[in-house]
Design an enzyme around this catalytic site. Structure first.
Site, PDB file in Angstrom:
ATOM      1  CE1 TYR A  48      -3.551  -2.736   0.573  1.00 20.97           C
ATOM      2  CE2 TYR A  48      -2.932  -2.416   3.244  1.00 20.97           C
ATOM      3  CZ  TYR A  48      -3.171  -3.763   1.721  1.00 20.97           C
ATOM      4  OH  TYR A  48      -4.179  -4.265   1.749  1.00 20.97           O
ATOM      5  CG  LEU A 192     -18.320  -2.185   3.564  1.00 19.16           C
ATOM      6  CD1 LEU A 192     -18.138  -0.372   4.355  1.00 19.16           C
ATOM      7  CD2 LEU A 192     -19.349  -3.228   4.549  1.00 19.16           C
ATOM      8  CB  ILE A 241      -9.294  -5.354   7.978  1.00 19.37           C
ATOM      9  CG1 ILE A 241      -9.340  -6.136   8.582  1.00 19.37           C
ATOM     10  CG2 ILE A 241      -8.811  -3.743   7.166  1.00 19.37           C
ATOM     11  CD1 ILE A 241      -8.311  -5.261  10.081  1.00 19.37           C
ATOM     12  CB  SER A 244     -14.448   4.656   4.747  1.00 10.18           C
ATOM     13  OG  SER A 244     -15.361   6.544   4.292  1.00 10.18           O
ATOM     14  NE  ARG A 249     -19.894   6.511   2.383  1.00 10.02           N
ATOM     15  CZ  ARG A 249     -19.608   6.454   1.100  1.00 10.02           C
ATOM     16  NH1 ARG A 249     -18.202   6.558   0.460  1.00 10.02           N
ATOM     17  NH2 ARG A 249     -20.588   6.009   0.586  1.00 10.02           N
TER      18      ARG A 249
HETATM   19  N1  NAP Z   1      -5.247  -8.918   2.774  1.00  8.99           N
HETATM   20  C1  NAP Z   1      -5.608  -8.749   1.400  1.00  8.99           C
HETATM   21  O1  NAP Z   1      -5.567  -9.024   0.314  1.00  8.99           O
HETATM   22  C2  NAP Z   1      -6.390  -7.330   1.401  1.00  8.99           C
HETATM   23  C3  NAP Z   1      -7.435  -7.195   0.143  1.00  8.99           C
HETATM   24  C4  NAP Z   1      -7.942  -5.046   0.437  1.00  8.99           C
HETATM   25  C5  NAP Z   1      -8.048  -4.622   1.310  1.00  8.99           C
HETATM   26  N2  NAP Z   1      -7.528  -5.125   2.673  1.00  8.99           N
HETATM   27  C6  NAP Z   1      -7.078  -4.470   3.715  1.00  8.99           C
HETATM   28  O2  NAP Z   1      -8.638  -4.308   3.772  1.00  8.99           O
HETATM   29  C7  NAP Z   1      -9.298  -3.219   3.832  1.00  8.99           C
HETATM   30  C8  NAP Z   1     -10.440  -2.397   3.544  1.00  8.99           C
HETATM   31  O3  NAP Z   1     -10.587  -2.786   1.944  1.00  8.99           O
HETATM   32  P1  NAP Z   1     -11.657  -2.949   1.060  1.00  8.99           P
HETATM   33  O4  NAP Z   1     -11.603  -1.526   0.577  1.00  8.99           O
HETATM   34  O5  NAP Z   1     -12.150  -3.791   0.563  1.00  8.99           O
HETATM   35  O6  NAP Z   1     -12.768  -2.547   2.000  1.00  8.99           O
HETATM   36  P2  NAP Z   1     -14.705  -2.998   2.126  1.00  8.99           P
HETATM   37  O7  NAP Z   1     -14.963  -2.613   3.541  1.00  8.99           O
HETATM   38  O8  NAP Z   1     -15.438  -3.292   1.354  1.00  8.99           O
HETATM   39  O9  NAP Z   1     -15.150  -1.233   1.567  1.00  8.99           O
HETATM   40  C9  NAP Z   1     -14.387  -0.113   2.005  1.00  8.99           C
HETATM   41  C10 NAP Z   1     -14.939   0.994   1.133  1.00  8.99           C
HETATM   42  O10 NAP Z   1     -16.583   1.285   1.402  1.00  8.99           O
HETATM   43  C11 NAP Z   1     -16.364   2.142   0.615  1.00  8.99           C
HETATM   44  N3  NAP Z   1     -17.549   1.843   2.016  1.00  8.99           N
HETATM   45  C12 NAP Z   1     -17.213   2.504   2.931  1.00  8.99           C
HETATM   46  N4  NAP Z   1     -18.272   2.579   3.442  1.00  8.99           N
HETATM   47  C13 NAP Z   1     -19.508   2.797   2.697  1.00  8.99           C
HETATM   48  C14 NAP Z   1     -20.916   2.442   2.636  1.00  8.99           C
HETATM   49  N5  NAP Z   1     -21.360   3.465   4.005  1.00  8.99           N
HETATM   50  N6  NAP Z   1     -21.355   2.599   1.843  1.00  8.99           N
HETATM   51  C15 NAP Z   1     -20.624   3.023   0.270  1.00  8.99           C
HETATM   52  N7  NAP Z   1     -19.456   2.822   0.704  1.00  8.99           N
HETATM   53  C16 NAP Z   1     -18.487   2.422   1.560  1.00  8.99           C
HETATM   54  C17 NAP Z   1     -14.983   2.948   0.873  1.00  8.99           C
HETATM   55  O11 NAP Z   1     -15.524   4.281   0.021  1.00  8.99           O
HETATM   56  P3  NAP Z   1     -14.696   5.731   0.749  1.00  8.99           P
HETATM   57  O12 NAP Z   1     -13.959   6.216   1.491  1.00  8.99           O
HETATM   58  O13 NAP Z   1     -16.047   6.450  -0.157  1.00  8.99           O
HETATM   59  O14 NAP Z   1     -15.942   6.230   1.571  1.00  8.99           O
HETATM   60  C18 NAP Z   1     -13.914   2.123   1.476  1.00  8.99           C
HETATM   61  O15 NAP Z   1     -13.479   2.097  -0.254  1.00  8.99           O
HETATM   62  C19 NAP Z   1      -7.519  -2.488   3.253  1.00  8.99           C
HETATM   63  O16 NAP Z   1      -7.449  -1.102   3.210  1.00  8.99           O
HETATM   64  C20 NAP Z   1      -6.815  -2.982   3.644  1.00  8.99           C
HETATM   65  O17 NAP Z   1      -6.499  -2.108   4.349  1.00  8.99           O
HETATM   66  C21 NAP Z   1      -6.221  -6.317   2.459  1.00  8.99           C
END
Ligand code: NAP
Length: 299
Positions: A48, A192, A241, A244, A249
């Protein structure tokens, strides 16, 4: 109240974490907001490019390092030197993290090693003090990857961080068995995805809306569908994990700590409906040697 989850090495972690993927600015400023809101758990990774911002966010939030649970993940290994890769993380963080994960099961081949050899190198770094007090875990591991490590492990992986939400439940059954067998905690990312990655929201959408209404009237606070999905994850004993960059949020994510767990019936309604489809956002190797269930991606 802050929910915590106990790990197989005797330590524990806050059950809700904020991921700092998405650039340095977000990692610093939104990271500090998440910490001020009470989410004292930051998930970072070498890939990242945001390990330095973990420390700056902690400082900005006026917290001490010891107040925050910090995870990073190994990724930058091209020439077989695990030690310098880990040291790179320690230098950028400025401290030893609480948890170090192998980001993907294909990372060790970049170091010219098998999974089990790679794991033994990490164990040696815990034992010689380089990673003093650090828990070890894995990410995006399939059942066979888990078995390969546990057959040599002196230190068991404490978590497997994976895409986890209702639309991958059917696919994850064998993996959940492996986790239970080896006391490995499931750590969710992409929790999410049904809300913001699935094209229609899929069949659980009306259930989430109903539960959001019900919990809002119970608590007098505004509970939305994203909060219900986070609560579903936490109520199943899975570490969540999420992330946002938006202050409002983040506040809502943190507010889930003030809302009760979903009860068995509520969890069952989401599980059973989620299991009717298969939708994965982060496919990569998770679909190799680990067949998808024969399910549609929407109803
Ligand atoms: N181990 C791995 O391979 C791996 C892969 C992916 C992610 N991760 C970890 O997991 C974390 C989260 O990843 P993810 O993005 O996949 O997770 P997620 O929790 O599914 O989604 C987070 C995204 O949802 C949006 N969001 C938040 N609240 C919302 C709402 N009420 N309505 C609509 N959209 C909303 C956010 O956008 P806004 O910023 O616009 O609010 C953010 O971009 C990452 O930061 C990372 O640390 C790990």
């Amino acid at each position: 109240m802050v929910r915590t989850v106990k790990l197989n090495d005797g330590t524990s972690m806050p059950a809700l974490g904020w991921g700092n993927m998405g650039g340095k600015e977000k990692a610093h400023s939104a990271g500090a907001i998440a910490l001020r809101e009470g989410i004292h758990h930051i998930d970072s990774a070498q890939i990242y490019g945001t390990e330095e911002e973990v420390g700056s966010a902690i400082k900005d939030a006026g917290l001490d390092r010891k107040d925050v649970y910090v995870t990073t993940k190994n990724n930058d290994i091209t020439v077989g030197d695990i030690r310098s890769s880990v040291q790179g993380s320690l230098d950028k963080l400025g401290f030893i993290p609480n948890l170090l994960l192998i980001h993907n099961p294909y990372i060790p081949t970049r170091a010219g090693l098998s999974l089990s050899q790679f794991w033994q190198h990490l164990e040696a770094m815990v034992e010689d003090g380089t990673l003093k007090g650090c828990s070890l875990g894995v990410s995006n591991f399939r059942p066979a990857d888990i078995e390969e490590i546990v057959k040599v492990a002196k230190i068991k992986p404490v978590v497997n961080q994976i895409e986890y939400h209702p639309y991958v439940l059917a696919h994850l059954d064998p993996l959940m068995e492996a986790h239970a067998k080896h006391s490995i905690v499931t750590q969710a990312f992409a929790s999410l995805a049904p809300i913001h990655r699935h094209p229609t929201g899929g069949p659980i959408k009306p259930i989430l809306t109903d539960l959001a209404r019900k919990l809002s009237s119970e608590t007098g606070a505004e509970v939305d569908e994203a909060m219900v999905l986070i609560l579903w994850t936490l109520s199943k004993g899975v570490v969540c994990i999420t992330s946002s960059g938006d202050e409002g949020r983040i506040h809502k994510m943190a507010s889930t700590e003030k809302v009760r767990d979903l009860d068995e019936e509520e969890i069952k309604a989401i599980d059973e409906t989620g299991r009717k489809i298969h939708f994965r956002h982060w496919t990569e190797h998770m679909e190799n040697d680990y067949p998808n269930p024969d399910l549609p991606s929407d109803l």
